[in-house]
Write an enzyme that holds these catalytic residues in place. Structure first.
Site, PDB file in Angstrom:
ATOM      1  N   HIS A  70      -3.337 -10.946  15.649  1.00  0.00           N
ATOM      2  CA  HIS A  70      -4.458  -9.838  15.858  1.00  0.00           C
ATOM      3  C   HIS A  70      -5.888 -10.271  15.645  1.00  0.00           C
ATOM      4  O   HIS A  70      -6.151 -10.873  14.393  1.00  0.00           O
ATOM      5  CB  HIS A  70      -4.032  -8.828  15.109  1.00  0.00           C
ATOM      6  CG  HIS A  70      -4.880  -7.604  15.434  1.00  0.00           C
ATOM      7  ND1 HIS A  70      -4.562  -6.591  16.387  1.00  0.00           N
ATOM      8  CD2 HIS A  70      -6.002  -7.068  14.921  1.00  0.00           C
ATOM      9  CE1 HIS A  70      -5.421  -5.504  16.223  1.00  0.00           C
ATOM     10  NE2 HIS A  70      -6.410  -5.916  15.729  1.00  0.00           N
ATOM     11  N   CYS A  71      -6.788 -10.203  16.621  1.00  0.00           N
ATOM     12  CA  CYS A  71      -7.956 -10.858  16.341  1.00  0.00           C
ATOM     13  C   CYS A  71      -9.066  -9.583  16.161  1.00  0.00           C
ATOM     14  O   CYS A  71      -8.988  -8.614  16.986  1.00  0.00           O
ATOM     15  CB  CYS A  71      -8.535 -11.629  17.708  1.00  0.00           C
ATOM     16  SG  CYS A  71     -10.276 -12.421  17.466  1.00  0.00           S
ATOM     17  N   PRO A  72      -9.729  -9.657  14.888  1.00  0.00           N
ATOM     18  CA  PRO A  72     -10.511  -8.237  14.742  1.00  0.00           C
ATOM     19  C   PRO A  72     -11.883  -8.644  15.553  1.00  0.00           C
ATOM     20  O   PRO A  72     -12.641  -7.409  15.682  1.00  0.00           O
ATOM     21  CB  PRO A  72     -10.882  -8.490  13.167  1.00  0.00           C
ATOM     22  CG  PRO A  72     -10.604 -10.140  12.788  1.00  0.00           C
ATOM     23  CD  PRO A  72      -9.565 -10.388  13.851  1.00  0.00           C
TER      24      PRO A  72
END
Length: 410
Positions: free
Chosen positions: A165-167
């Protein structure tokens, strides 16, 4: 009228334009990411690219520097949009646990009783390229996750070929947006290199024109120095990501698999060779979304029974054991009454007459053990019962004992 799917979505996603765009719960980071991209490019176009146009003899070459910077920026923004605003490969969750996966097992309680239970196994094996691969059951989505699928705790969804999950993009990276994510970080890397090199070139032109030193040229164009520093720092970040994911693609791994199973020395069943792995990532057709977020909700028929991960149901043998446990205390109490009656007869100081009756009670189709009821009749003081009455009472007591023992053995 029933609502649409995106209106009742159980995940943590955010939807825009009637469910046409889907973002992660941390989509607030997107404006910050856009600011990090657009701001330096704007400064480069105003303070560096426009001045470089006059340093070339051909106006076409000078204009090309500005055009390339703008095109690179547009490419980065488009890839960012394709990465963050689309379904990454969410697996639709089930409304009920899969009944076909239930299996019977026996559990032992604290008092030693064995109880048959029906539960869903936590894992099961599936075949991938002829190799068995174990997949896990997801309690939240109530399904067995496909191979390479994982549940994202931030988005609260199971995502196919979950990478991470890429912020910075506010979205999960999965099977449907991984290629766009890699192209986004790689194009951002090229943009950083381009801005850094063109800013350094402008410093070089200032040194040659003024016959000065580097420090004098840097004082004449401080924005070029700031852009070089910013691009150098950003290059370590996006360039490192590009190199790391280049390695992952060549070995057909995901970030999740690389960090979790690195020390297990597992055989990578998905590695098909470097060239085939790149072809699979960039040349294969993007899978269609398994979710129609704009579709109307369909009412599911209610079920009579509620399935759970583990549930218990007593069997016939257990019911017989429970009935036997209920009978035993009653028989023991009746035998105690029988012994008290015999003592009264022997002592002769108690009541004169004893009569023992056996009552049989039926509940449903099951027969209960006989209840021995002792009824005391008082006669004259000091009189003893006759021998005929004693014999009759003893015969009835022996019959009751034999019946109770037969029921207990049954």
């Amino acid at each position: 009228m029933a609502g649409r799917v995106y209106e009742t979505w159980k995940g943590s996603n955010k939807f825009l334009f009637g469910g046409r765009l889907i973002f992660g719960p941390d989509a607030w980071s997107l404006p910050f990411t856009l600011l990090l991209i657009i701001t330096p490019v704007t400064l480069f176009s105003v303070f560096v690219a426009t001045h470089l146009r006059h340093e070339f003899f051909s106006n076409i070459a000078g204009d090309a520097i500005l055009v390339v910077a703008i095109l690179f920026t547009l490419l980065v923004l488009i890839l960012l949009f394709l990465t963050s605003a689309r379904d990454p490969g969410i697996v639709p969750r089930n409304l009920h646990p899969p009944e076909e996966e239930l299996c019977d097992e026996t559990t032992v309680s604290t008092d030693g009783r064995q109880t048959p239970t029906a539960q869903i196994p936590r894992t099961k094996e599936v075949m991938v390229y002829g190799v068995p691969v174990r997949v896990k059951y997801c309690d939240t989505c109530m399904l067995y996750r496909p191979p390479r699928c994982s549940h994202c705790s931030i988005c609260n969804n199971c995502v196919e070929r979950f990478d991470h999950h890429c912020p910075w993009v506010g979205q999960c990276i999965g099977v449907r947006n991984y290629r766009f994510f890699f192209m986004f970080v790689s194009s951002a890397t090229l943009l950083c290199i381009y801005v850094f090199s063109m800013s350094a070139l402008y410093i070089k032109f200032l040194m040659d024109n003024n016959h000065g030193t580097v420090w004098r040229a840097m004082r004449e164009s401080p924005w070029s120095v700031m852009l070089m520093i910013y691009s150098f720092i950003s290059l370590w970040f996006v360039g490192g990501l590009t190199g790391f994911h280049f390695y992952l693609i060549s070995t057909n791994q995901t970030t999740y698999e690389n960090f979790r199973y690195r020390s297990d020395n597992r055989i990578n069943v998905y590695d098909r060779g470097c060239s085939n792995n790149f072809l699979e990532t960039f040349c294969s057709k993007v899978k269609p979304s398994r979710n129609d977020f704009r579709a109307f909700m369909r009412e599911e028929p209610s079920r009579n029974t509620t399935l759970a991960i583990t549930w218990e149901r007593p069997g016939e043998e257990e019911e017989e054991c429970l009935e036997l446990e209920e009978r035993r205390p009653k028989v023991e109490d009746d035998l105690d009454i029988d012994e008290d009656a015999m003592k009264v007869q022997k002592e002769g100081s108690g009541p004169a007459h004893q009569r023992v009756e056996i009552d049989q009670m039926r509940v449903g189709s099951s027969e209960r053990a006989p209840t021995i009821r002792s009824e005391v009749r008082h006669g004259n003081w000091g009189e003893r019962s006759s021998p005929q009455e004693d014999a009759t009472s003893g015969s009835l007591v022996r019959d009751s004992r034999s019946y109770a023992a037969a029921e207990e053995g049954r």
